[in-house]
Write a protein that holds these residues in place. Sequence first.
Motif, PDB file in Angstrom:
ATOM      1  N   HIS A 270       0.854  -1.190   0.000  1.00 37.65           N
ATOM      2  CA  HIS A 270       0.000   0.000   0.000  1.00 37.65           C
ATOM      3  C   HIS A 270       0.890   1.240   0.000  1.00 37.65           C
ATOM      4  N   TYR A 271       0.557   2.180  -0.845  1.00 33.86           N
ATOM      5  CA  TYR A 271       1.365   3.390  -0.904  1.00 33.86           C
ATOM      6  C   TYR A 271       1.370   4.086   0.459  1.00 33.86           C
ATOM      7  N   ARG A 272       2.386   4.913   0.677  1.00 33.62           N
ATOM      8  CA  ARG A 272       2.459   5.691   1.922  1.00 33.62           C
ATOM      9  C   ARG A 272       2.869   7.120   1.579  1.00 33.62           C
ATOM     10  N   ILE A 273       2.097   8.102   2.046  1.00 32.44           N
ATOM     11  CA  ILE A 273       2.456   9.506   1.804  1.00 32.44           C
ATOM     12  C   ILE A 273       2.277  10.286   3.100  1.00 32.44           C
ATOM     13  N   ASP A 274       3.312  10.948   3.521  1.00 34.46           N
ATOM     14  CA  ASP A 274       3.191  11.864   4.655  1.00 34.46           C
ATOM     15  C   ASP A 274       4.328  12.862   4.630  1.00 34.46           C
ATOM     16  N   ILE A 275       4.227  13.839   5.540  1.00 29.27           N
ATOM     17  CA  ILE A 275       5.094  15.015   5.441  1.00 29.27           C
ATOM     18  C   ILE A 275       6.448  14.837   6.105  1.00 29.27           C
ATOM     19  N   SER A 276       6.740  13.690   6.669  1.00 30.59           N
ATOM     20  CA  SER A 276       7.999  13.526   7.390  1.00 30.59           C
ATOM     21  C   SER A 276       8.860  12.428   6.790  1.00 30.59           C
ATOM     22  N   ARG A 360      -5.473  17.327  15.092  1.00 27.26           N
ATOM     23  CA  ARG A 360      -4.014  17.531  15.048  1.00 27.26           C
ATOM     24  C   ARG A 360      -3.327  16.181  15.150  1.00 27.26           C
ATOM     25  N   SER A 361      -2.221  16.061  14.423  1.00 29.30           N
ATOM     26  CA  SER A 361      -1.501  14.794  14.390  1.00 29.30           C
ATOM     27  C   SER A 361      -0.137  14.934  15.037  1.00 29.30           C
ATOM     28  N   ALA A 362       0.439  13.791  15.370  1.00 26.72           N
ATOM     29  CA  ALA A 362       1.724  13.776  16.066  1.00 26.72           C
ATOM     30  C   ALA A 362       2.849  14.365  15.215  1.00 26.72           C
ATOM     31  N   ASP A 363       2.674  14.406  13.881  1.00 30.09           N
ATOM     32  CA  ASP A 363       3.738  14.937  13.031  1.00 30.09           C
ATOM     33  C   ASP A 363       3.523  16.404  12.681  1.00 30.09           C
ATOM     34  N   GLY A 364       2.527  17.055  13.291  1.00 30.28           N
ATOM     35  CA  GLY A 364       2.287  18.462  12.989  1.00 30.28           C
ATOM     36  C   GLY A 364       1.279  18.669  11.866  1.00 30.28           C
ATOM     37  N   PHE A 365       0.819  17.585  11.267  1.00 28.30           N
ATOM     38  CA  PHE A 365      -0.223  17.661  10.243  1.00 28.30           C
ATOM     39  C   PHE A 365      -1.544  18.021  10.930  1.00 28.30           C
ATOM     40  N   HIS A 366      -2.445  18.668  10.195  1.00 25.77           N
ATOM     41  CA  HIS A 366      -3.736  18.999  10.803  1.00 25.77           C
ATOM     42  C   HIS A 366      -4.787  19.153   9.724  1.00 25.77           C
ATOM     43  N   GLU A 394       3.645   3.174   9.907  1.00 26.90           N
ATOM     44  CA  GLU A 394       3.639   3.991   8.677  1.00 26.90           C
ATOM     45  C   GLU A 394       2.243   4.503   8.339  1.00 26.90           C
ATOM     46  N   HIS A 395       1.249   3.706   8.669  1.00 24.79           N
ATOM     47  CA  HIS A 395      -0.103   4.056   8.223  1.00 24.79           C
ATOM     48  C   HIS A 395      -0.941   4.686   9.324  1.00 24.79           C
ATOM     49  N   GLY A 396      -0.283   5.178  10.401  1.00 25.38           N
ATOM     50  CA  GLY A 396      -1.018   6.057  11.306  1.00 25.38           C
ATOM     51  C   GLY A 396      -1.255   5.566  12.721  1.00 25.38           C
ATOM     52  N   LEU A 399      -4.184   5.786  15.552  1.00 26.95           N
ATOM     53  CA  LEU A 399      -5.535   6.137  15.114  1.00 26.95           C
ATOM     54  C   LEU A 399      -5.498   7.082  13.926  1.00 26.95           C
ATOM     55  N   ARG A 400      -6.378   6.849  12.960  1.00 24.72           N
ATOM     56  CA  ARG A 400      -6.525   7.746  11.821  1.00 24.72           C
ATOM     57  C   ARG A 400      -8.002   7.880  11.497  1.00 24.72           C
ATOM     58  N   ILE A 401      -8.329   8.849  10.656  1.00 21.36           N
ATOM     59  CA  ILE A 401      -9.737   9.065  10.314  1.00 21.36           C
ATOM     60  C   ILE A 401      -9.998   8.527   8.909  1.00 21.36           C
ATOM     61  N   TYR A 407      -9.855  12.754  -0.934  1.00 21.86           N
ATOM     62  CA  TYR A 407      -8.477  12.295  -1.073  1.00 21.86           C
ATOM     63  C   TYR A 407      -7.806  12.217   0.300  1.00 21.86           C
ATOM     64  N   GLY A 408      -6.699  11.477   0.339  1.00 20.38           N
ATOM     65  CA  GLY A 408      -5.960  11.251   1.580  1.00 20.38           C
ATOM     66  C   GLY A 408      -5.542  12.522   2.305  1.00 20.38           C
ATOM     67  N   MET A 409      -5.286  13.588   1.567  1.00 22.08           N
ATOM     68  CA  MET A 409      -4.814  14.834   2.215  1.00 22.08           C
ATOM     69  C   MET A 409      -5.795  15.389   3.243  1.00 22.08           C
ATOM     70  N   LYS A 410      -7.064  14.935   3.211  1.00 23.74           N
ATOM     71  CA  LYS A 410      -8.046  15.405   4.185  1.00 23.74           C
ATOM     72  C   LYS A 410      -8.146  14.474   5.392  1.00 23.74           C
ATOM     73  N   GLN A 411      -7.302  13.431   5.450  1.00 24.28           N
ATOM     74  CA  GLN A 411      -7.540  12.346   6.395  1.00 24.28           C
ATOM     75  C   GLN A 411      -6.323  12.063   7.271  1.00 24.28           C
ATOM     76  N   PRO A 412      -6.209  12.775   8.396  1.00 23.60           N
ATOM     77  CA  PRO A 412      -5.009  12.649   9.230  1.00 23.60           C
ATOM     78  C   PRO A 412      -4.764  11.239   9.776  1.00 23.60           C
ATOM     79  N   LYS A 413      -3.503  10.867   9.753  1.00 24.61           N
ATOM     80  CA  LYS A 413      -3.012   9.678  10.460  1.00 24.61           C
ATOM     81  C   LYS A 413      -2.444  10.147  11.800  1.00 24.61           C
ATOM     82  N   TRP A 414      -2.040   9.218  12.661  1.00 29.35           N
ATOM     83  CA  TRP A 414      -1.373   9.540  13.957  1.00 29.35           C
ATOM     84  C   TRP A 414      -2.115  10.633  14.719  1.00 29.35           C
ATOM     85  N   ILE A 415      -3.430  10.497  14.810  1.00 28.84           N
ATOM     86  CA  ILE A 415      -4.221  11.551  15.465  1.00 28.84           C
ATOM     87  C   ILE A 415      -3.782  11.703  16.914  1.00 28.84           C
TER      88      ILE A 415
END
Length: 559
Positions: A270-276, A360-366, A394-396, A399-401, A407-415
Amino acid sequence: MNLQRMRLGAAAGALVTLPLMAVMFAASRLLGVTFPPFDVFNWLARVLPGEVITAGIDAIVAVIGAFDLGETSSTAKLIEQGLALVIFLLIGIAAGAAFFGANRPAGANRWLGLRFGLALAVPVLLIFAVSSQTAAAGPVVSAPSIAVAFGTWGMTLGWMYEQLAGAQTVPGRVPPSADASAETKAGPPVESEVINRRQFLVRVGNAAALITVAGTGLGAVLEGVEPTGPASTLSRESMAPVLPDFLPNRDAAVRPAPGTRPEYTPLDEHYRIDISLTVPRIDDTEWVLPINGAVENPLALTLEGLQTRYPSIDQYVTMSCISNPVGGDLIGTTLWTGVSLRQILADAAPVQDAAYLRIRSADGFHETVSLDLINSDERVMLCYAWDNQPLTAEHGYPLRIYIPDRYGMKQPKWIADIQVVTAYEEGYWVQRGWDEVARMRTTSVIDTVASFALLEDGGRLLVPIGGIAHAGARGISRVEVKVDGGEWQETQLREPLSDTTWVIWRYDWPFEEGEHTFSVRAVDGTGAVQDATARGPRPSGATGIDSYRAVLTTPTEQG
Ligand SMILES: Nc1nc2c(c(=O)[nH]1)N[C@H]1C(S)=C(S)[C@@H](COP(=O)(O)O)O[C@H]1N2
Ligand SMILES: [Mo]
C-alpha cells in the motif's frame, strides 16, 4: 574573505561533516537521539512555500516515473532522505568555507571552532524543539547530543584550520608571509607546503572515511535489529488474516484479466504519503485521545476505551493521494476497522454553535472536518486497524480518520488531539494551495493487455484487457474501452468489495495483429462521465484518459 582558504575550508567542511553525519546516524539508532539532517529537512518542508514543495514533489514523482524506479511512494521517501543528507552536507561545506574564509591566517583555532560549532547548534536545537519526530529518546538526551555533535564538529574544523591555514605550521611547511595581502598575490605554493597539505588532507580524509563507514555500518546494523511495528494493546492473534478467499465478492462472475493489480492491496504494497522523513513514534502506553473544546462533555479516550465502548465497523476502502497521476500507484484498497465518529461526537455533546473538528496529528499535520459532514455520514470513522491488524506505524498507528469520497490529504493519520471549534481553519495542504474539498476524481486505468493469456472462443482469439476504475463514494456505473480510433465499447464490471472501493473491469477484445492503442473511461454512479481533460494533480487531483499501447503478434502454432 580569501578564495583559496574558502576552497580549503569547503574541503575541510566536507571531511568533518560526513563522519559527523555517520556518527549522528549511529547514535540515533543506538541511543534513540534525534538525527538532525532529517529534522532540518522536515522543518524546511514545512516552512518553504507550498509551490516550492509541490514542484519538488512533482519533480521526484516525474523522475521515478521516467526512470522506472519502482513503487512511487517508498522510492520518493528514499530520494527525500538522500536529499536531506545532501542538504546537510552542503550546509557543512558552506559553513567550513565561511569559517576558513572569514578568519585571518592566525585568527582561528580549535576554541574558536568550538564556539562556531556551538553557534550553529543553536538553530538546529530550535528546529529540534519545534519539529523533531526523529527522536525516540526524550529531549533531555537529544538536546545535549546536538550540542556535543556540533561542538566536536566545530573543534575539529578549528583544528584543521590550525593545520591548513593558520599560523601554526605543519612540520616542514613554509610559514605564510606575515603580510596577509602578500599571501593572495603569491605565486604557485612552495612544493613542500603542497605535499604536506595534501598529506594532511589525505590522512584526515582516511580517518573521515573510516568513521563514516563505521558509523553508517553500525547504524544500519542497529536499524536491522530495531523492533519494527507497534507494540499494541490489540492482539494480532485475535484477528485472522484476510485471505482473498474471504473477500465478500470471491464468487463474483467477472474475474480480473491476468495482470490486473490485486483487488485487495497487500499491506506492504500500500502506498504511503506523509510530510515527514521518519514515522512519528507514539508511546501506546501513554496515548490518550482528548476530544474537547466547544463540547459539554470533554472526553479522553484510550485506544482500549475506544474499542470497547463503541461498536466496531469494518469497511473496504480505496484510499488515494491527490498527487496520484492518472494511472499512478498512489492508490490502494484494504479493510479499515474503526468506530463511527458520529457516535463519539454525540457523547462529547458539541455546544450549539460548534461547527468543526480540528484534528491535530503527532507529526504536525492537521485538518478541519465539518460536524455536518460527520453527522450526515456514519461511514466517517476513527480507525485503529487495517487489514485486520492494528495500524502499522507507517499508516497512522494508533488512530486515523476515514472520510469517504475525499483524497488522503483530508484524512489525518497519527491523530493526537481533536478540538471541537466554531471557526473554520484551513488544513495543512489547503494552506499550501491544494483543494479545500479534495473530492476524489473519477478515474480509470488500464493495468493489462494480456496478450500472454489469449482466450479461444468459438474459433476466435480474445485478448483479456483489464484494470480499475474509481469514483470515491459515488461508485462506478460503467467503464468503456476504445481501441485505436474505434467506438467506445462497454466492459464487464466485477462486483466491488464495497460501494466506496475501486471496481475491477474487464474487456475481452477480439485479437488483431499489429500495434494498437487502448483507452479507457469511466462513468460514476451519478451518471457523470469522467473528465477527459489531461490535467496534473495540483490543485484538485489529476484528470484525463489513461491509454496503453501494445504490439500484438499472432501466436505461433505449437507442435
Ligand atoms: N498525520 C498525517 N496524516 C496524513 C498525512 C500526513 O502527512 N500526516 N498525509 C495524508 C496524505 S497526503 C495521504 S495521501 C494519506 C496517505 O495515507 P497512507 O500513507 O496510509 O497511504 O495520509 C494522509 N494523512
Ligand atoms: Mo496525499
